[in-house]
Design a protein around this motif. Sequence first.
Motif, PDB file in Angstrom:
ATOM      1  N   LEU A 242       0.299  13.154 -10.647  1.00 37.65           N
ATOM      2  CA  LEU A 242      -0.789  13.144  -9.668  1.00 37.65           C
ATOM      3  C   LEU A 242      -0.312  13.108  -8.220  1.00 37.65           C
ATOM      4  CD1 LEU A 242      -3.179  10.574 -11.404  1.00 37.65           C
ATOM      5  CD2 LEU A 242      -3.405  13.063 -11.366  1.00 37.65           C
ATOM      6  N   ALA A 243       0.897  12.555  -7.971  1.00 34.08           N
ATOM      7  CA  ALA A 243       1.390  12.370  -6.599  1.00 34.08           C
ATOM      8  C   ALA A 243       0.312  11.747  -5.723  1.00 34.08           C
ATOM      9  CB  ALA A 243       1.859  13.693  -6.008  1.00 34.08           C
ATOM     10  N   PRO A 244      -0.162  10.531  -6.063  1.00 36.08           N
ATOM     11  CA  PRO A 244      -1.283   9.940  -5.338  1.00 36.08           C
ATOM     12  C   PRO A 244      -0.988   9.713  -3.858  1.00 36.08           C
ATOM     13  CG  PRO A 244      -0.224   8.321  -6.775  1.00 36.08           C
ATOM     14  CD  PRO A 244       0.350   9.653  -7.120  1.00 36.08           C
ATOM     15  N   ASP A 245      -2.041   9.864  -3.042  1.00 38.06           N
ATOM     16  CA  ASP A 245      -1.917   9.613  -1.607  1.00 38.06           C
ATOM     17  C   ASP A 245      -1.855   8.121  -1.317  1.00 38.06           C
ATOM     18  OD1 ASP A 245      -2.384  12.456  -0.570  1.00 38.06           O
ATOM     19  OD2 ASP A 245      -4.144  12.143  -1.840  1.00 38.06           O
ATOM     20  N   GLU A 246      -2.561   7.325  -2.118  1.00 35.04           N
ATOM     21  CA  GLU A 246      -2.590   5.869  -1.970  1.00 35.04           C
ATOM     22  C   GLU A 246      -2.396   5.258  -3.354  1.00 35.04           C
ATOM     23  OE1 GLU A 246      -2.942   4.818   1.099  1.00 35.04           O
ATOM     24  OE2 GLU A 246      -3.829   6.584   2.067  1.00 35.04           O
ATOM     25  N   THR A 247      -1.545   4.240  -3.447  1.00 31.87           N
ATOM     26  CA  THR A 247      -1.315   3.555  -4.718  1.00 31.87           C
ATOM     27  C   THR A 247      -1.444   2.065  -4.493  1.00 31.87           C
ATOM     28  OG1 THR A 247       0.166   5.271  -5.586  1.00 31.87           O
ATOM     29  CG2 THR A 247       0.374   3.069  -6.526  1.00 31.87           C
ATOM     30  N   TYR A 248      -2.271   1.405  -5.314  1.00 33.55           N
ATOM     31  CA  TYR A 248      -2.383  -0.053  -5.248  1.00 33.55           C
ATOM     32  C   TYR A 248      -2.015  -0.615  -6.614  1.00 33.55           C
ATOM     33  CZ  TYR A 248      -3.861  -4.750  -4.195  1.00 33.55           C
ATOM     34  OH  TYR A 248      -3.847  -6.108  -3.983  1.00 33.55           O
ATOM     35  N   LEU A 249      -0.910  -1.383  -6.650  1.00 34.58           N
ATOM     36  CA  LEU A 249      -0.439  -2.012  -7.877  1.00 34.58           C
ATOM     37  C   LEU A 249       0.033  -3.423  -7.565  1.00 34.58           C
ATOM     38  CD1 LEU A 249       1.742   0.931  -9.268  1.00 34.58           C
ATOM     39  CD2 LEU A 249      -0.445   0.177 -10.216  1.00 34.58           C
ATOM     40  N   THR A 250      -0.070  -4.327  -8.520  1.00 32.13           N
ATOM     41  CA  THR A 250       0.489  -5.656  -8.337  1.00 32.13           C
ATOM     42  C   THR A 250       2.012  -5.564  -8.354  1.00 32.13           C
ATOM     43  OG1 THR A 250       0.471  -6.104 -10.711  1.00 32.13           O
ATOM     44  CG2 THR A 250      -1.501  -6.731  -9.449  1.00 32.13           C
ATOM     45  N   PRO A 251       2.712  -6.536  -7.754  1.00 34.80           N
ATOM     46  CA  PRO A 251       4.182  -6.470  -7.724  1.00 34.80           C
ATOM     47  C   PRO A 251       4.845  -6.283  -9.084  1.00 34.80           C
ATOM     48  CG  PRO A 251       3.426  -8.095  -6.152  1.00 34.80           C
ATOM     49  CD  PRO A 251       2.204  -7.640  -6.915  1.00 34.80           C
ATOM     50  N   PRO A 252       4.415  -6.992 -10.155  1.00 33.78           N
ATOM     51  CA  PRO A 252       5.078  -6.754 -11.442  1.00 33.78           C
ATOM     52  C   PRO A 252       4.920  -5.332 -11.957  1.00 33.78           C
ATOM     53  CG  PRO A 252       3.878  -8.827 -11.484  1.00 33.78           C
ATOM     54  CD  PRO A 252       3.475  -8.122 -10.235  1.00 33.78           C
ATOM     55  N   THR A 261       4.841   8.103  -4.281  1.00 35.19           N
ATOM     56  CA  THR A 261       4.415   9.043  -3.244  1.00 35.19           C
ATOM     57  C   THR A 261       3.387   8.361  -2.353  1.00 35.19           C
ATOM     58  OG1 THR A 261       2.629   9.921  -4.628  1.00 35.19           O
ATOM     59  CG2 THR A 261       4.761  11.028  -4.764  1.00 35.19           C
ATOM     60  N   GLY A 262       3.189   8.904  -1.159  1.00 32.64           N
ATOM     61  CA  GLY A 262       2.147   8.421  -0.269  1.00 32.64           C
ATOM     62  C   GLY A 262       2.349   6.977   0.156  1.00 32.64           C
ATOM     63  N   ARG A 263       1.247   6.330   0.509  1.00 32.38           N
ATOM     64  CA  ARG A 263       1.300   4.924   0.915  1.00 32.38           C
ATOM     65  C   ARG A 263       1.111   4.032  -0.302  1.00 32.38           C
ATOM     66  NH1 ARG A 263      -2.683   3.962   5.865  1.00 32.38           N
ATOM     67  NH2 ARG A 263      -4.148   4.930   4.409  1.00 32.38           N
ATOM     68  N   VAL A 264       1.850   2.953  -0.328  1.00 31.64           N
ATOM     69  CA  VAL A 264       1.797   2.014  -1.444  1.00 31.64           C
ATOM     70  C   VAL A 264       1.326   0.659  -0.928  1.00 31.64           C
ATOM     71  CG1 VAL A 264       3.189   0.747  -3.129  1.00 31.64           C
ATOM     72  CG2 VAL A 264       3.548   3.197  -2.800  1.00 31.64           C
ATOM     73  N   TRP A 265       0.413   0.034  -1.674  1.00 30.85           N
ATOM     74  CA  TRP A 265      -0.153  -1.264  -1.329  1.00 30.85           C
ATOM     75  C   TRP A 265       0.053  -2.193  -2.514  1.00 30.85           C
ATOM     76  CZ3 TRP A 265      -2.599  -1.065   3.519  1.00 30.85           C
ATOM     77  CH2 TRP A 265      -2.849   0.228   4.012  1.00 30.85           C
ATOM     78  N   THR A 266       0.465  -3.417  -2.232  1.00 37.10           N
ATOM     79  CA  THR A 266       0.668  -4.368  -3.322  1.00 37.10           C
ATOM     80  C   THR A 266       0.252  -5.761  -2.875  1.00 37.10           C
ATOM     81  OG1 THR A 266       2.262  -5.172  -4.973  1.00 37.10           O
ATOM     82  CG2 THR A 266       3.093  -4.871  -2.736  1.00 37.10           C
ATOM     83  N   GLY A 267      -0.239  -6.544  -3.813  1.00 35.24           N
ATOM     84  CA  GLY A 267      -0.698  -7.896  -3.517  1.00 35.24           C
ATOM     85  C   GLY A 267      -1.110  -8.598  -4.792  1.00 35.24           C
ATOM     86  N   SER A 268      -1.843  -9.713  -4.650  1.00 38.16           N
ATOM     87  CA  SER A 268      -2.295 -10.553  -5.759  1.00 38.16           C
ATOM     88  C   SER A 268      -1.167 -11.342  -6.393  1.00 38.16           C
ATOM     89  CB  SER A 268      -3.018  -9.725  -6.843  1.00 38.16           C
ATOM     90  OG  SER A 268      -4.127  -9.057  -6.294  1.00 38.16           O
ATOM     91  N   ALA A 269       0.055 -11.179  -5.924  1.00 42.92           N
ATOM     92  CA  ALA A 269       1.222 -11.931  -6.359  1.00 42.92           C
ATOM     93  C   ALA A 269       2.265 -11.752  -5.250  1.00 42.92           C
ATOM     94  CB  ALA A 269       1.746 -11.420  -7.702  1.00 42.92           C
ATOM     95  N   PRO A 270       3.290 -12.612  -5.207  1.00 40.90           N
ATOM     96  CA  PRO A 270       4.272 -12.511  -4.125  1.00 40.90           C
ATOM     97  C   PRO A 270       4.907 -11.124  -4.035  1.00 40.90           C
ATOM     98  CG  PRO A 270       4.550 -14.579  -5.320  1.00 40.90           C
ATOM     99  CD  PRO A 270       3.538 -13.778  -6.086  1.00 40.90           C
TER     100      PRO A 270
END
Length: 486
Positions: A242-252, A261-270
Amino acid sequence: MLDRLDRTLREGGPRPALLGSTGAQARCGELAALADQYAAALHHRHGLRPGDTLGVAVRPGPRALAVLLAAHRLGLRAAVLDPSAGPDVLRARLALAPPALVLADAVVQAAAGWARPLARRAHLELPPLHLLGPVATVGRRLPGCAPGLGGHPGPPPKPYEGDGDAVVVFTSGTTSAPRGVVHTRSSLAAGMRAVDALVRPGPGRTVLGGTTFVLVPALAAGATVALPARRTAALQRQIDRLAPDETYLTPPRLRPLTRLTGRVWTGSAPADAALLRRAKQAGATEAWGVYALTELFPAAAVEEREKSAHEGPGDLLGAPLPGVRTRLGADGELLLAGPSARDRYLGEDPDPWVRTGDRATLDPAGRIVLAGRLKDMVLRRAENIYPGLYEPSLNLPEVELAVLVGVPAPDGDELLVALVQPRAGADHRRLRADLRAPLARMGSARPDAVLFGPVPLAGRSRKPDRAAAARRCADRLAADPAGSTP
């Protein structure tokens, strides 16, 4: 935001809205029609009215989103049923908000019924759902399931336009003191607007993420959302395709991926600077750590470049997002307030300030610097040590994860132990040598022992399980007291 999403779905017609790990799951028009069908059935067939509580035990996907839209349209309060809480805690929680109806899919009903022994092995356990209230099945029915939600020939009711409770998310507590976070329609909308302003999803873009606060703003903006695959190998293939433009995943979930690809966002854990740097090395154009709580989502955000430049103690979380107010309690606890803050805890009076349980400082620019969880404090030789101040310094390139925990000492004091999880293929002898410098900089907080091994994880967001880590360290030290010199 949910009203905007409803309009976008109706206008989108045949355009793909949700993608599964292997392809399209639902188109815009199909989601809008499903939400209308559910709203009509809940209102006309089951008699639900604004303010009623709707128990929701539906796995993430098109049906869960359609249920959310239908509940919003009717002004219902959705209580999310978490099968990892255990049946006794869940019953105690719902005693504070008895559902007028419980919606459950066939898999969840199986976990509460004939498949309970299998579910229990996976630490997922629900009480028999009929004990919580009337039950209706969403989606395909299997033998033994409750009757289907059904349909109704009449049109869906007009949208409810007032405020009021929108969702209850149970986060902690016991059978004697259950705790449920109550968001109103206005606080829920404010949180989604904050995500929209931060991420700025756009029409035609592809967003990979499964949480409601990510999914709703992205779909409302006209983006296509891919729900992350559960297994790492399938998730990596999904990103490659898919080569996503935005990815949001927890750190694990983010940690083992090697191509992004694109911008990556992570949270909900250190999410330390090393993890964000690794994401950019894997191809991300930007890598952001998002500080968010169930009570206030999102609160602050910081990009890798800014986080890596932080040289002082503690973990830089970034500047509070617009509208978020901060203050520090007498014990250093970070308190937050703002339009997206939860209204109250179920059964308690409203309170504008959210007690985060995190100890923090505010730098001269007003940025939040995390010093650790208050409850994680280790008392050693009459000194209070907050692990969050020092753990970031242990995250070297060859370190996958590291925590500092307290272990009971024979004299009644506590030992401070660092449990370090090396990256696959790391040279343990060289890593121990590389750790000497950051350990020396800890001064009086230098750990008594450094152990290499996996850091236990727990919960839906797979955060480090400090209690389990402390037990593991205690067992290791008891078996080999001399094998852990820092």
